[in-house]
Design a protein around this motif. Structure first.
Motif, PDB file in Angstrom:
ATOM      1  N   VAL A   2      66.795  31.076 -94.567  1.00 41.26           N
ATOM      2  CA  VAL A   2      65.986  31.612 -95.662  1.00 41.26           C
ATOM      3  C   VAL A   2      64.637  32.100 -95.138  1.00 41.26           C
ATOM      4  CG1 VAL A   2      64.701  30.947 -97.722  1.00 41.26           C
ATOM      5  CG2 VAL A   2      67.081  30.297 -97.482  1.00 41.26           C
ATOM      6  N   LEU A   3      64.085  31.332 -94.190  1.00 43.08           N
ATOM      7  CA  LEU A   3      62.803  31.732 -93.612  1.00 43.08           C
ATOM      8  C   LEU A   3      62.912  33.102 -92.956  1.00 43.08           C
ATOM      9  CD1 LEU A   3      59.931  31.314 -92.309  1.00 43.08           C
ATOM     10  CD2 LEU A   3      61.093  30.091 -90.502  1.00 43.08           C
ATOM     11  N   PHE A   4      63.970  33.288 -92.139  1.00 39.67           N
ATOM     12  CA  PHE A   4      64.011  34.508 -91.334  1.00 39.67           C
ATOM     13  C   PHE A   4      64.512  35.717 -92.107  1.00 39.67           C
ATOM     14  CE2 PHE A   4      64.020  31.356 -87.856  1.00 39.67           C
ATOM     15  CZ  PHE A   4      62.824  31.755 -87.303  1.00 39.67           C
ATOM     16  N   ARG A   5      65.293  35.478 -93.178  1.00 36.33           N
ATOM     17  CA  ARG A   5      65.767  36.636 -93.921  1.00 36.33           C
ATOM     18  C   ARG A   5      64.712  37.102 -94.906  1.00 36.33           C
ATOM     19  NH1 ARG A   5      68.423  34.840 -99.233  1.00 36.33           N
ATOM     20  NH2 ARG A   5      69.931  36.517 -99.108  1.00 36.33           N
ATOM     21  N   GLY A   6      63.651  36.306 -95.029  1.00 35.20           N
ATOM     22  CA  GLY A   6      62.686  36.500 -96.106  1.00 35.20           C
ATOM     23  C   GLY A   6      62.117  37.894 -96.238  1.00 35.20           C
ATOM     24  N   HIS A   7      61.994  38.616 -95.132  1.00 34.83           N
ATOM     25  CA  HIS A   7      61.269  39.870 -95.259  1.00 34.83           C
ATOM     26  C   HIS A   7      62.058  40.927 -96.017  1.00 34.83           C
ATOM     27  CE1 HIS A   7      57.423  41.375 -94.317  1.00 34.83           C
ATOM     28  NE2 HIS A   7      57.879  42.486 -93.754  1.00 34.83           N
ATOM     29  N   ASN A   8      63.389  40.834 -95.962  1.00 36.29           N
ATOM     30  CA  ASN A   8      64.190  41.857 -96.617  1.00 36.29           C
ATOM     31  C   ASN A   8      64.989  41.352 -97.809  1.00 36.29           C
ATOM     32  OD1 ASN A   8      63.522  44.130 -95.030  1.00 36.29           O
ATOM     33  ND2 ASN A   8      64.691  43.219 -93.348  1.00 36.29           N
ATOM     34  N   ASP A   9      65.253  40.048 -97.845  1.00 34.14           N
ATOM     35  CA  ASP A   9      66.040  39.485 -98.932  1.00 34.14           C
ATOM     36  C   ASP A   9      65.287  38.289 -99.488  1.00 34.14           C
ATOM     37  OD1 ASP A   9      68.551  41.093 -98.552  1.00 34.14           O
ATOM     38  OD2 ASP A   9      68.300  40.224 -96.543  1.00 34.14           O
ATOM     39  N   PRO A  10      65.688  37.809-100.674  1.00 33.29           N
ATOM     40  CA  PRO A  10      64.987  36.648-101.232  1.00 33.29           C
ATOM     41  C   PRO A  10      64.856  35.519-100.218  1.00 33.29           C
ATOM     42  CG  PRO A  10      66.514  37.514-102.823  1.00 33.29           C
ATOM     43  CD  PRO A  10      66.709  38.321-101.576  1.00 33.29           C
ATOM     44  N   GLY A  11      63.673  34.981-100.125  1.00 32.74           N
ATOM     45  CA  GLY A  11      63.443  33.912 -99.154  1.00 32.74           C
ATOM     46  C   GLY A  11      62.028  33.982 -98.640  1.00 32.74           C
ATOM     47  N   GLY A  12      61.803  33.390 -97.480  1.00 30.55           N
ATOM     48  CA  GLY A  12      60.470  33.418 -96.900  1.00 30.55           C
ATOM     49  C   GLY A  12      60.023  32.022 -96.515  1.00 30.55           C
ATOM     50  N   GLY A  13      58.838  31.965 -95.926  1.00 33.91           N
ATOM     51  CA  GLY A  13      58.352  30.702 -95.386  1.00 33.91           C
ATOM     52  C   GLY A  13      58.195  29.616 -96.424  1.00 33.91           C
ATOM     53  N   PHE A  14      57.655  29.981 -97.567  1.00 36.89           N
ATOM     54  CA  PHE A  14      57.365  28.974 -98.586  1.00 36.89           C
ATOM     55  C   PHE A  14      58.654  28.320 -99.081  1.00 36.89           C
ATOM     56  CE2 PHE A  14      55.985  27.403-102.691  1.00 36.89           C
ATOM     57  CZ  PHE A  14      54.727  26.910-102.393  1.00 36.89           C
ATOM     58  N   ILE A  15      59.614  29.169 -99.472  1.00 39.55           N
ATOM     59  CA  ILE A  15      60.875  28.637 -99.999  1.00 39.55           C
ATOM     60  C   ILE A  15      61.601  27.848 -98.916  1.00 39.55           C
ATOM     61  CG2 ILE A  15      63.041  29.248-101.089  1.00 39.55           C
ATOM     62  CD1 ILE A  15      61.715  31.807-102.030  1.00 39.55           C
ATOM     63  N   GLY A  16      61.615  28.429 -97.710  1.00 44.27           N
ATOM     64  CA  GLY A  16      62.300  27.763 -96.610  1.00 44.27           C
ATOM     65  C   GLY A  16      61.762  26.356 -96.398  1.00 44.27           C
ATOM     66  N   ALA A  17      60.440  26.255 -96.418  1.00 43.83           N
ATOM     67  CA  ALA A  17      59.819  24.952 -96.200  1.00 43.83           C
ATOM     68  C   ALA A  17      60.215  23.977 -97.297  1.00 43.83           C
ATOM     69  CB  ALA A  17      58.302  25.106 -96.153  1.00 43.83           C
ATOM     70  N   LEU A  18      60.240  24.447 -98.541  1.00 42.89           N
ATOM     71  CA  LEU A  18      60.599  23.553 -99.644  1.00 42.89           C
ATOM     72  C   LEU A  18      62.039  23.074 -99.494  1.00 42.89           C
ATOM     73  CD1 LEU A  18      58.893  25.249-102.700  1.00 42.89           C
ATOM     74  CD2 LEU A  18      58.139  23.270-101.410  1.00 42.89           C
ATOM     75  N   ILE A  19      62.911  23.960 -99.043  1.00 45.20           N
ATOM     76  CA  ILE A  19      64.305  23.553 -98.834  1.00 45.20           C
ATOM     77  C   ILE A  19      64.382  22.456 -97.767  1.00 45.20           C
ATOM     78  CG2 ILE A  19      66.556  24.340 -98.015  1.00 45.20           C
ATOM     79  CD1 ILE A  19      65.899  27.051 -99.289  1.00 45.20           C
ATOM     80  N   ALA A  20      63.655  22.697 -96.658  1.00 44.17           N
ATOM     81  CA  ALA A  20      63.670  21.685 -95.595  1.00 44.17           C
ATOM     82  C   ALA A  20      63.132  20.358 -96.122  1.00 44.17           C
ATOM     83  CB  ALA A  20      62.818  22.176 -94.421  1.00 44.17           C
ATOM     84  N   CYS A  21      62.118  20.417 -96.967  1.00 44.85           N
ATOM     85  CA  CYS A  21      61.558  19.187 -97.524  1.00 44.85           C
ATOM     86  C   CYS A  21      62.596  18.460 -98.371  1.00 44.85           C
ATOM     87  CB  CYS A  21      60.346  19.499 -98.389  1.00 44.85           C
ATOM     88  SG  CYS A  21      58.936  19.987 -97.443  1.00 44.85           S
ATOM     89  N   GLY A  22      63.342  19.251 -99.139  1.00 49.82           N
ATOM     90  CA  GLY A  22      64.402  18.637 -99.940  1.00 49.82           C
ATOM     91  C   GLY A  22      65.369  17.874 -99.045  1.00 49.82           C
ATOM     92  N   GLY A  23      65.730  18.499 -97.926  1.00 49.57           N
ATOM     93  CA  GLY A  23      66.643  17.848 -96.987  1.00 49.57           C
ATOM     94  C   GLY A  23      66.053  16.556 -96.459  1.00 49.57           C
ATOM     95  N   PHE A  24      64.792  16.616 -96.083  1.00 48.12           N
ATOM     96  CA  PHE A  24      64.181  15.416 -95.513  1.00 48.12           C
ATOM     97  C   PHE A  24      63.947  14.334 -96.573  1.00 48.12           C
ATOM     98  CE2 PHE A  24      63.346  17.768 -91.653  1.00 48.12           C
ATOM     99  CZ  PHE A  24      63.591  16.778 -90.710  1.00 48.12           C
ATOM    100  N   ALA A  25      63.785  14.775 -97.827  1.00 49.33           N
ATOM    101  CA  ALA A  25      63.656  13.780 -98.896  1.00 49.33           C
ATOM    102  C   ALA A  25      64.949  12.966 -98.985  1.00 49.33           C
ATOM    103  CB  ALA A  25      63.360  14.468-100.217  1.00 49.33           C
ATOM    104  N   LEU A  26      66.039  13.695 -98.878  1.00 49.72           N
ATOM    105  CA  LEU A  26      67.350  13.030 -98.879  1.00 49.72           C
ATOM    106  C   LEU A  26      67.440  12.041 -97.718  1.00 49.72           C
ATOM    107  CD1 LEU A  26      70.043  13.231-100.397  1.00 49.72           C
ATOM    108  CD2 LEU A  26      70.775  14.907 -98.693  1.00 49.72           C
ATOM    109  N   PHE A  27      67.011  12.494 -96.566  1.00 53.32           N
ATOM    110  CA  PHE A  27      67.031  11.680 -95.347  1.00 53.32           C
ATOM    111  C   PHE A  27      66.177  10.420 -95.534  1.00 53.32           C
ATOM    112  CE2 PHE A  27      65.925  11.314 -90.670  1.00 53.32           C
ATOM    113  CZ  PHE A  27      67.204  10.932 -90.294  1.00 53.32           C
ATOM    114  N   THR A  28      65.022  10.615 -96.207  1.00 51.91           N
ATOM    115  CA  THR A  28      64.137   9.480 -96.451  1.00 51.91           C
ATOM    116  C   THR A  28      64.824   8.426 -97.301  1.00 51.91           C
ATOM    117  OG1 THR A  28      62.372  11.099 -96.519  1.00 51.91           O
ATOM    118  CG2 THR A  28      61.803   8.869 -97.181  1.00 51.91           C
ATOM    119  N   PHE A  29      65.511   8.899 -98.350  1.00 53.56           N
ATOM    120  CA  PHE A  29      66.194   7.935 -99.218  1.00 53.56           C
ATOM    121  C   PHE A  29      67.292   7.194 -98.471  1.00 53.56           C
ATOM    122  CE2 PHE A  29      64.888  10.614-103.022  1.00 53.56           C
ATOM    123  CZ  PHE A  29      63.823   9.772-103.258  1.00 53.56           C
ATOM    124  N   ALA A  30      67.973   7.918 -97.593  1.00 55.79           N
ATOM    125  CA  ALA A  30      69.112   7.312 -96.920  1.00 55.79           C
ATOM    126  C   ALA A  30      68.694   6.352 -95.815  1.00 55.79           C
ATOM    127  CB  ALA A  30      70.009   8.410 -96.361  1.00 55.79           C
TER     128      ALA A  30
END
Lengths: 777, 138
Positions: B24-52
């Motif tokens: 999502v980060l790298f496709r951001g310039h031409n398609d929906p996505g970008g640094g902000f969204i990418g980071a939030l997605i990664a955070c979601g993943g790590f939140a899961l990791f934190t719970f587990a």
């Protein structure tokens, strides 16, 4: 044994490091002093050009969009100030190199002091009103840090804060005045403005009032004079530089600078005459009360500032010349005297004159400097101070309208000042039979604190002996820039001997009175102290009352608005929103917001989404468990994200979706750890009803606003621009992203900084709570 | 939370989520996505990791302290603005490799990309430091 040797080596190592650090302070100050002297020499090289009437002009663009340019304009007036700033600055930097050599904060002070010097230089040479203001504020800020150099002391902090508040307040007034002036003149270029005469303009009283308020606070005129003696909490070299030679003269400079534009009216004349006169006399009386030599010098500085202000009130060439001459004279001897006080304090550990005597025997060098400066201050021939005082008397005698009053004021002020000067020589330095302070206790004064500033003291003598050489040209150049032209009948020549005239007689009378007072100084001081004790408390009390009133008000507001209940905060925010929006709607004419056809055309699945949102809201409100409420909130957010994606905003939808997930996660971590959710947290029935009303009205208002916004035709110019340029100029097809990282990258940079700071703050808050809890348990 | 099922699922999911976030980060310039969204997605993943697995494991997995990551992000974003100054353009003007501009290369390497990476790291570091601090505190 080995260990012992090692620890000794360690100690030795640390001592060497300390020495290097000390010499770093020394190197730093010496470098700055060199720079300062280099600038001084550079300015001197323009001396002939500028005094001949050709100002030096330098221009750089800074913020072209706002018309703020880094323009510099050095005419006679700016030259006089710039020479004082760089020349005296250089001497003081050399002095500071030794003074702060063993100070932990040496480098810090050095950086602030050189920043201050640069901003002061910028202030006097700026050719743009806004640039001028920026430099003005920079001097205020740096002086705040400099006054608070000994920041571990609460007293020093409070005094630095007071100086900041008073001069900062004046700075705000000054900003308003400067903007009005720029608006009225149609230009912000100072060299153009001083060609104009604004006294007839409708805004003139406001411009003058605001600018004068700025100058009065900065130059510590009555009733704002109290901050200057308090600023003496700073170390001596700083006081010498800021509070005698340069910063406090910034107000004077502005008055002089805009004298051609704003001067010449009754308003100008009486304001400056009264405030300057009151400051001069009142300060010289207050000076007698002080036992602290430095405070004494501070009050005599106030007297000098008052005198110069008073002389700027008139537009007769003689008084302008006298004011400028006195400025030069004062800067030379007062900087010296402050440094002398610094030496006394360094050597003896005190500044209290009642504990000092006969210092001339043990500190001969400092005594010579002090003597030279004090004689100039007293106005004894052949010092420059004498010429300054002659000019002052001469112009006071011909002062338009109030010559007797001004002469009387000047006589009082000058005799008190001369009395103080004599007293310093006679009491503190004259070798007495039995010195109070034993010689052995004295600390050694390093050479850098002895020799460089002697130049200033000697200059006072040299310029007095050859007045036509330097002092006259400088003073007259400054006076000509204020007057706008060389007056027809010329200026008074700087000469020691003008023949027997009233001014000379007055001078002699002053000397006699002063000598008499100096010999009876202790009694005089006690007498003044007793008189002053009867008088009502002064302006500082007023300042303190104002400050406590502001604090009380802040407390009141904080108690109401920040009572620690989240529901109240939210209610306040929404109530404000309702009030402001409703007000805006009441004031605009009614227009139909939406037509039914649009509403009927909404497809059924969008109604379904709306229904889900409403359901989520109901569950959130009615839920008894926190987890359920949080999840229901998440449902609302997610549904909104669905709406976004439906209306062609996939980026926003994705972000909203991810934010929603993270919010639910973080909220549940926090909420689940809170104490159990009980009925009490809901508040009373009436409270809930009130909340419900506020919430409903806010919802209705927002709906109306949304309908209204969508009803007005959408301005597509921005969208069109981005659609056309996104791929061509920025090589990206995702407009949202291109806007974020390219077109408005600066905003994004600011935003991620805010995000980072918010993250740090949150981290700090959470950890603070933990450490507090640890301390409790 | 000590659930074997969650832990096992997380191990696979986190990898996929992170991969997707980078995508999502790298496709951001031409398609929906970008640094902000990418980071939030990664955070979601790590939140899961934190719970587990708990915060200690997350910190270990991240190697670098999240606060440092966030500051590094801001720093990278600022640095990406500097090259423009050498080409006489205002700070933060986007620059692309000549090869991409002339069409020889399909790789859109640009300062804008680095800016977006900076945004990604700043947002990721911030959210992770908040998340970990709160979870540690609880």
């Amino acid at each position: 044994m080995v260990l012992f040797g090692f620890s000794r080596r360690c100690k030795h190592f640390f001592r060497t490091m300390k020495d290097i650090m000390n010499s770093a302070v020394r190197i730093f100050f010496t470098l700055v002093a060199t720079g300062s002297f280099a600038l001084f020499a550079l300015l001197l090289s323009c001396f002939a050009d500028i005094t001949a009437g050709n100002p030096v002009v330098l221009a750089y663009e800074w913020v072209p969009a706002l018309g703020v340019n880094l323009d510099f304009y050095i005419d006679g007036l700016a030259l006089l100030f710039a020479l004082l700033i760089t020349g005296i600055g250089g001497v003081i930097f050399l002095y500071s190199a030794a003074y702060f050599a063993k100070d932990k904060q040496g480098i810090r002070v050095g950086i602030y002091l050189s920043l201050f010097a640069l901003s002061m230089l910028g202030l006097v040479t700026a050719d743009n009103l806004l640039t001028l203001f920026v430099f003005w504020e920079l001097t205020t800020l740096t002086s705040f840090f400099l006054i608070g150099t000994k920041h571990e002391k609460e007293d020093a902090r409070a005094k630095a804060f007071q100086a900041l508040i008073v001069t900062g307040l004046g700075g705000l007034a000054f900003l308003a005045g400067v903007i009005l002036m720029g608006q009225a003149a149609g230009t912000y270029r100072i060299s153009d403005i001083i060609e104009m005469d604004m006294t007839g303009h409708a805004l003139y009283p406001y411009i003058f009032g605001l600018v004068a308020l700025g100058c009065m606070t900065k130059s510590a005129q009555f009733p704002f004079h109290f901050w200057l003696p308090n600023a003496m909490a700073a170390p001596s070299p700083i006081s010498a530089y800021l509070h005698s030679a340069t910063m406090v003269k910034a107000g004077i400079f502005i008055l002089a600078r805009f004298h051609p534009t704003l001067g010449g009216t009754d308003l100008w004349f009486y304001t400056l005459l009264v405030l300057g006169g009151v400051t001069a006399v009142w300060a010289s009386v207050l000076a007698l009360r002080e036992k602290d030599l430095k405070l004494m010098m501070a009050y005599t500085t106030l007297m000098a500032l008052g005198t110069i202000t008073l002389y700027l009130s008139s537009d007769s060439p003689a008084s302008i010349q006298a004011g400028m001459a006195f400025l030069l004279v004062h800067a030379l001897y007062k900087a010296t005297l402050f440094l002398v006080v610094g030496n006394i304090e360094k050597a003896t550990g005190t500044r209290d004159w009642s504990k000092l005597s006969s210092l001339g025997r043990v500190m001969p060098f400092t005594a010579v400097c002090a003597g030279l400066a004090a004689l100039s201050m007293a106005g004894i021939p052949p010092f420059l101070g004498f010429i300054g005082k002659e000019l002052i008397y001469k112009s006071a005698l011909t002062f338009p309208g109030f010559s007797w009053l001004v002469t009387a004021q000047m006589f009082v002020a000058a005799s008190l000042m001369a009395a103080i000067a004599f007293f310093v020589i006679l009491h503190v330095f004259r070798p007495a039979a039995k010195p109070v302070m034993p010689v052995k206790k004295l600390k050694q004064i390093p050479p850098l604190m002895k020799y460089p500033y002697m130049v200033l003291a000697l200059l006072g003598l040299a310029m007095g002996l050859y007045p036509a050489f330097g002092a006259e040209m400088l003073t007259n150049a400054a006076a000509f820039s204020i007057l706008g032209a060389v007056p027809a009948d010329g200026m008074t020549d700087f000469k020691l001997w003008h023949g027997v005239n009233t001014a000379l007689l007055l001078s002699i009378l002053t000397m006699v009175t002063a000598l008499f007072m100096a010999l009876r100084f202790a009694q005089l001081s006690a007498f003044v102290t007793r008189i002053l004790a009867w008088l009502p408390p002064g302006c500082e009390r007023g300042y303190n009352r104002c400050m406590s009133a502001i604090q009380a008000f802040a407390h009141l507001v904080t108690d109401i608005l920040q009572n620690g209940r989240q529901r109240f905060y939210v209610m306040t925010c929404f109530a404000t929103l309702i009030a402001l929006t409703a007000l805006a709607y009441i004031r605009t004419p009614f227009v139909p917001y939406a037509n039914m056809a649009d509403i009927v055309a909404i497809p059924w699945y969008q109604w379904m989404i709306a229904a889900v949102i409403i359901l989520g809201v109901m569950i959130t409100i009615l839920a008894h468990g926190r987890l359920l409420a949080i999840c229901a909130l998440g449902v609302i957010g997610t549904t909104v994200a669905v709406l976004f994606s439906m209306f062609g905003a996939p980026d926003v939808a994705m972000t909203q979706f991810m934010v929603e997930i993270l919010v639910v996660i973080i909220m549940s971590i926090v909420m689940l750890r809170l104490p159990h959710f009980t009925g009490k947290a809901h508040g009373s029935r009436a409270g809930r009803l009130r909340d419900a009303i506020v919430a409903c009205v806010a919802g209705v208002i927002v709906t109306i606003v949304m309908l209204r916004i969508t009803y007005t035709p959408f301005d597509r110019s921005m969208t069109d621009y981005y659609e056309q340029n996104s791929y061509v100029a920025a090589h990206g097809r995702n407009i949202v992203n291109v806007v974020l990282v390219d077109f408005r990258a600066m905003d994004t940079l600011g935003e991620i900084m805010v995000v980072a700071i918010a993250g740090l703050a949150c981290f700090a808050l959470v950890n603070l709570g933990r450490s507090k809890r640890k301390a409790h348990s | 939370m000590n659930s074997v099922i969650l832990q096992a699922a997380t191990r696979i999911a986190l990898g996929l989520i992170l991969l997707f976030s980078l995508y999502v980060l790298f496709r951001g310039h031409n398609d929906p996505g970008g640094g902000f969204i990418g980071a939030l997605i990664a955070c979601g993943g790590f939140a899961l990791f934190t719970f587990a697995y708990g915060t200690a494991r997350v910190r270990k997995a991240l190697i670098i302290c999240p606060r440092f990551i966030c500051m590094a992000g801001v720093f990278i974003a600022m640095l990406s603005g500097l090259p423009a100054l050498f080409f006489d353009s205002p700070f933060l003007t986007g620059l692309w490799t000549p090869a991409y501009l002339s069409g020889e290369s399909d790789w859109p390497i640009s300062t804008v990309l680095f800016f977006d990476i900076g945004v990604y790291l700043a947002v990721f570091g911030t959210v992770m430091s908040i998340l970990l601090a709160i979870e540690d505190d609880a």
